[in-house]
Design an enzyme around this catalytic site. Structure first.
Site: not given
Lengths: 327, 372, 446
Positions: C418-420
């Site tokens: 999850d690149h967040r």
């Protein structure tokens, strides 16, 4: 070491230089018979007489000009303005004549004159007697500008100013005349112009303060230490021009944070200049934007509460230090 | 006192109460009358100059004439090279006023001090500065008297006691007062000659300085060079009284009105004032009325006065008058005068050559002499 | 005569109130002291009563709407009265009470700058109605609140000069540092923390203070304020790829040592207790997660949630699909315990006997299709987890080692991130640790 008030330290400096050099004389309004409006020249007229201590008419432009002309002709006048506010009447002589004479005469005519007197606010003396004028005079190449904050600095710097071959703007502070401090003994004690003094060492934040804001900054530093464990360094340039920016740059390189506390108004102030020079010399070392505490941009009010509100104080400096320390 | 008094009657206000009557509104006959009067005065000058000349050393007289001619030729050359773009900035010429500098300053001792306004080329030379040094300064060359840092308005020579041309109207009156203060303080016996224009009299510093000079009994001669115009504003339009000399009465200071077209009258009055200063430490105000032939500066179109008015004064030109007197007194022949003229021209040409050939200031000079 | 009905002060400290319900409707008549509406204040839900009788002509603030103290919320009067003038007035001044304080807009007794350097303007607005607006302005500008983000940064990274310089000198990627200064400015202190605590750790003050989970047995967590930068990264990436902006990292792991270790261990165990390669993978993942808190985390919009323990979800295929029972605190457990737990959970899963506590609240998941002959694949993140690894089979492959072609068991693992929360480098570093654990299983003992 003797403990002296700033007033007496200045008096000593004048007395010693009058004795040391026949060409030194003190001229101004009420400096002789009256013993000085703020008693800085107390006793000098009685001791040295009319030749060395000269009362003038209320003629600021005129006696400033006499100082310039006499200095060109080889004397070392010390010209007292009852306050620097009145120097504005004489500013043509200081700015257009004294500051530029050496240069425009191609280095032939030195103007070794000292203009001195109290600068900035006093105690409820209102708009026309409370201005801090150092930024204006510091703007003119050829003038040196000095603002001592302790008795020792006052004495050592005034003696150096009198011996200096340039016109020197020597700015005292009426609120500070009674402040006491230790002053080294001896007629030869001088402090060179253009050398800053670290009034308190610290590691986390630098406060550059001068004249009246030095004792306030020191109090703020103690408060930061006690309440927030923040170690504040207080640097007093002492001489505004030439400015010892190197000492300030080195301090900022150490602490990474700078607060400038000054009594003058903020616009185009000496603090603004220091902020620029720090950006120029220590930009990569800053951890926060430089903060400045100055007198508000309004003429000085009379009412005591408003006057207090207008001026820098410990809380304002503490708030600024906290801000640059992200506290 | 004013033994050579010319028209000293204050200009009466116009009948409608306005003091600013334009020249064109003036009665033509009145103009004519003034010219006639001038001619009559000229004759009287010749007579009085002769008397003074008899009492004066002949070599000095010739030198005085030479200095006046040199000053005139020098300033004419300045106008010429200014128009060629050799001189920058402001350039205020002295043509028509030569008798004042020569008459007063040549009554000084060499160690005496002089300070003046921005119209300073000729005074600098009369005090001993070479035309080369002055013109090179005007050219902005390194060989100028202040190394190209001052220009037209700021000639200085510490060695010659020439404390400078100053650019702020009236500022030098106070500085000169300080110089006199120092001379008295140190007991050097030096006298200060302090020149300023009539417009400077309206500045506060004039009044402050005269007050201090008289109060403290300073050895100074204040010389008001009344050339009748402060830039383009005639004295009548700037001053409530035409009588400048008498302003010194307000300070109980000795004063004298002098005809500035008569070099011997200037000299005689100056000798009196200088003696008063040297012997009694007392100041004097001399009002010396002359006429500025040229504009205020080189950029002055001069449309505030008529050619006739200029011509009127040129009829009693101080150099012509003095030359005639010296001729009449057999101090100087026409042949001598021709040589004198040639010497002056040679000196000016030599100065031009010098200035032209001199180097510009080194760039390293930019930041020198800021602080001592 | 019609008049505005103003939001009354219903608690001593109330500054605004929210209409929770209008008891009266427009057109209804009411008596004095009758309740017109219920208002939520900062303290409680209060009944707002009428002081005099009349008719509710117009409701200005509907249910759920908020009004400042003294703001008009309704118009009352006699039935049928013309209220157009009042409506115009309300529309023009936003319903604010007209300035009636009058008299003295004098200075407040408090100093212009408090010792704290901050003045909350809202705190004075209540007593200062009709007071000097210029003063209020002066105060806000004179004392910029520190540490509070007010200006959007538009994704621009804000770094103090000394912080930038220190980061450059120490090879720190500023994208991995969250700024604690105003507007997320990265300041010296952030770099010092990054230097002392590895590449990126949650702020030291709160790092060790974990909040217990509401799910029984689930890992405690600590919520750190989401930095502006992280919010922007999250927003941008989500916009670009969907609710969870995912990227994938694949690593190739030599499993020979793990196989050898497993053989050694199993030699001493009975058949029921034998451990699987997957058990070791779970353990290695858990150990690695503890070293990389940003992978053992969850993006929570305003905060990033860091978990104290590694609760590993293990995907299990069942008839109806897929479920991921959770091995709680896998980092704390031995291989035997993990192995037994997974067996138990898988059995329950297949029997559909798993309790919600047993299949929710993982901090990280593992999907292993190696035993089904899959060499390499990608898995879908199980929100709100930040990552999942997709584990392929260990396949004998000729490789070059020290100049010799040798046969090694290579396993491909692909992590979906999850690149967040997880940036490329963060994920890569996690996989490095994970790979190291498996290639040198002794590292798991550390």
């Amino acid at each position: 070491m003797a403990t002296l008030t700033i007033r007496d330290a200045l008096n000593q400096a004048l007395r010693e230089e009058i004795i040391r050099d026949d060409n030194v004389f003190v001229m101004g309004e009420e400096v002789a018979e009256y013993d000085g409006a703020y008693k800085v020249t107390r006793g000098l007229w009685k001791e040295f007489g009319d030749k060395r201590i000269i009362d003038t008419p209320i003629t600021e432009l005129g006696f400033a000009a006499v100082g310039v002309g006499a200095a060109m002709a080889g004397l070392r006048p010390v010209i007292e303005f009852m306050t620097w506010n009145f120097s504005v009447l004489a500013s043509d002589q200081i700015i257009n004549h004294a500051a530029k004479m050496f240069y425009m005469s191609g280095g032939q005519f030195k103007v070794p004159v000292v203009f001195r007197g109290p600068n900035g606010s006093a105690f409820q003396v209102s708009s026309q007697h409370s201005h801090s004028l150092e930024a204006m005079y510091a703007n003119f190449p050829g003038l040196k500008v000095v603002q001592p904050s302790t008795a020792a600095d006052a004495k050592g710097l005034l003696k150096s100013s009198i011996r200096d071959d340039n016109p020197v703007i020597f700015m005292e502070q009426e609120r500070m005349y009674g402040l006491k401090g230790e002053v080294p003994d001896g007629d030869d004690f001088t402090i060179p112009l253009g050398v800053a003094d670290i009034k308190r060492e610290g590691t986390d934040c630098t406060i550059v303060a001068r004249s009246m804001t030095v004792p306030i900054a020191l109090q703020a530093a103690e408060k930061m230490q006690a309440e927030f464990d923040v170690s504040v360094e207080v640097v007093d340039p002492r001489t505004i021009k030439p400015l010892d920016i190197e000492t300030i740059v080195n301090s900022v390189k150490k602490t990474n944070r700078l607060v400038i506390a000054e009594e003058s108004h903020s616009f185009a102030s000496v603090g603004a200049e220091i902020a620029y020079q720090i950006m120029d010399g220590a930009f990569d070392h800053l951890d926060a934007p430089i903060k400045r505490i100055s007198t508000v941009e309004a003429p000085m009010p009379y009412a005591k509460n408003l006057e207090t509100l207008a001026l820098p104080d410990v809380d304002k400096i503490v708030a600024a230090v906290k801000e640059v320390c992200y506290l | 006192m004013a033994k050579t008094a010319i028209n000293r009657k204050p200009v009466t206000a116009a009948k409608n109460g306005s003091k600013t009557a334009k020249p064109s509104e003036k009665n033509g006959n009145e103009e004519f009358a003034v010219v006639e009067l001038a001619k009559a005065e000229y004759k009287q000058r010749l007579k009085s100059q002769l008397e003074s000349i008899k009492k004066t050393d002949k070599r000095l007289l010739r030198e005085m004439l030479y200095q006046m001619v040199l000053g005139r030729r020098f300033e004419e050359k300045c106008a010429e090279v200014y128009r060629m773009g050799k001189i920058g900035g402001f350039c205020h010429l002295y043509i028509g006023q030569e008798a004042i500098a020569v008459g007063s300053m040549m009554a000084l001792e060499p160690t005496d001090m002089v300070i003046t306004s921005y119209r300073d080329h000729v005074q600098a030379m009369v005090k001993g500065m070479s035309p080369e040094s002055v013109l090179a300064e005007l050219y902005g060359k390194a060989t100028g008297c202040v190394k190209g840092k001052g220009g037209s308005m700021h000639m200085f020579s510490k060695d010659l006691g020439f404390y400078g041309g100053h650019g702020i109207v009236g500022g030098q009156i106070g500085v000169g007062t300080g110089m006199a203060y120092a001379a008295k303080y140190k007991g050097t016996g030096q006298v200060t000659l302090c020149f300023f224009g009539e417009a400077a009299v309206n500045q506060g510093i004039f009044h402050e300085s005269l007050n201090m000079a008289q109060l403290w009994k300073l050895p100074i001669v204040f010389i008001c060079e009344n050339n009748q115009y402060g830039m383009g504003t005639s004295q009548d339009r700037a001053m409530s009284t035409r009588n400048i000399a008498r302003k010194a009465d307000a300070f109980e200071m000795a004063n004298e009105f002098v005809d500035g077209m008569d070099v011997m009258a200037v000299r005689d009055a100056s000798i009196r004032a200088i003696e008063r200063a040297r012997k009694k430490n007392m100041p004097t105000l001399l009002e010396v009325r002359a006429y500025r032939y040229m504009g205020h500066s080189m950029s002055d179109p001069g449309n505030y006065r008529t050619r006739e008015e200029i011509a009127k004064y040129q009829e009693r030109d101080p150099i012509a008058l003095f030359k005639q007197s010296l001729n009449d007194a057999k101090v100087l022949s026409e042949k001598d005068f021709t040589k004198l003229e040639k010497d002056a021209m040679d000196a000016v040409e030599s100065a031009v050559k010098f200035a032209e050939e001199s180097p510009l200031p080194l760039e390293s000079e930019l930041m020198t002499d800021v602080y001592a | 005569m019609a008049e505005k009905f103003l939001m009354p002060k219903l608690s001593p400290t109330m500054e605004e109130g929210q209409i929770s319900r209008w008891v009266k409707s427009e057109g209804d008549a009411f008596e004095a002291n009758e309740t017109l509406a219920e208002v939520d204040t900062d303290k409680a839900t209060m009944e707002m009563t009428a002081l005099t009788g009349g008719t509710l002509l117009k409701i200005l603030k509907g249910e759920g709407e908020t009004a400042l103290l003294g703001e008009a919320i309704a118009i009352t009067g006699k039935k049928g009265e013309d209220i157009s003038a009042l409506l115009t007035e309300v529309a023009s001044n936003g319903g604010r009470k007209a300035s009636d304080a009058g008299g003295t807009p004098a200075l407040q007794s408090e100093p212009p700058v408090s010792a704290g350097g901050q003045i909350a303007t809202t705190a004075t607005s209540q007593s200062n109605v009709g007071g000097s607006p210029t003063q209020a302005e002066t105060r806000t500008t004179a004392s910029v609140p520190s540490g509070i983000s007010v200006t959007p940064t538009n994704g621009r990274m804000i770094v103090s000069p000394i912080a930038a310089r220190m980061a450059a000198d120490n090879g720190i990627d500023l994208r991995n540092v969250s700024g604690s200064g105003p507007n997320g400015r990265i300041i010296k202190r952030d770099i010092e923390e990054a230097l002392s605590g590895g590449t990126r750790t949650p702020s030291s003050a709160t790092a060790n203070q974990f909040t217990p989970s509401t799910i029984v047995g689930a890992s405690a967590f600590s919520d750190e304020p989401t930095s502006k930068m992280r919010q922007v990264i999250a927003g941008r990436l989500a916009e670009s790829i969907g609710p969870i902006p995912t990227f994938y990292l694949t690593v190739e792991i030599e499993m020979d040592n793990v196989l050898a270790v497993r053989k050694q261990i199993n030699a001493n165990l009975d058949d029921e207790s034998k451990i699987s390669v997957n058990d070791i993978i779970v353990k290695a993942a858990a150990m690695s997660l503890l070293k990389h808190p940003w992978v053992n985390a969850s993006y929570q919009d305003k905060t990033v949630r860091f978990y104290e323990q590694a609760d590993i979800g293990v995907a299990v295929a069942i008839d109806e699909g897929l479920i991921t029972p959770v091995v709680r605190g896998a980092n704390l457990k031995g291989l035997a315990e993990i192995s037994a737990e997974i067996k138990d959970l898988a059995t329950k899963a297949k029997a559909k006997k798993l309790q919600p506590d047993e299949y929710t609240g993982a901090t990280f998941s593992i999907s292993n299709l190696g035993m089904m002959g899959i060499k390499e694949f990608t898995a879908i993140i199980n929100p709100p987890e930040a990552a999942i690894i997709a584990v392929g089979g260990a396949i004998q492959t000729p490789v070059v080692r020290e100049g010799q072609i040798v046969i090694r068991n290579l396993m491909h693992v692909t992590m979906s991130c999850d690149h967040r929360v997880v940036d490329g480098a963060t994920g890569a570093k996690f996989l490095q640790s994970f790979k190291q654990m498996l290639e040198q299983p002794a590292m798991m003992l550390l």
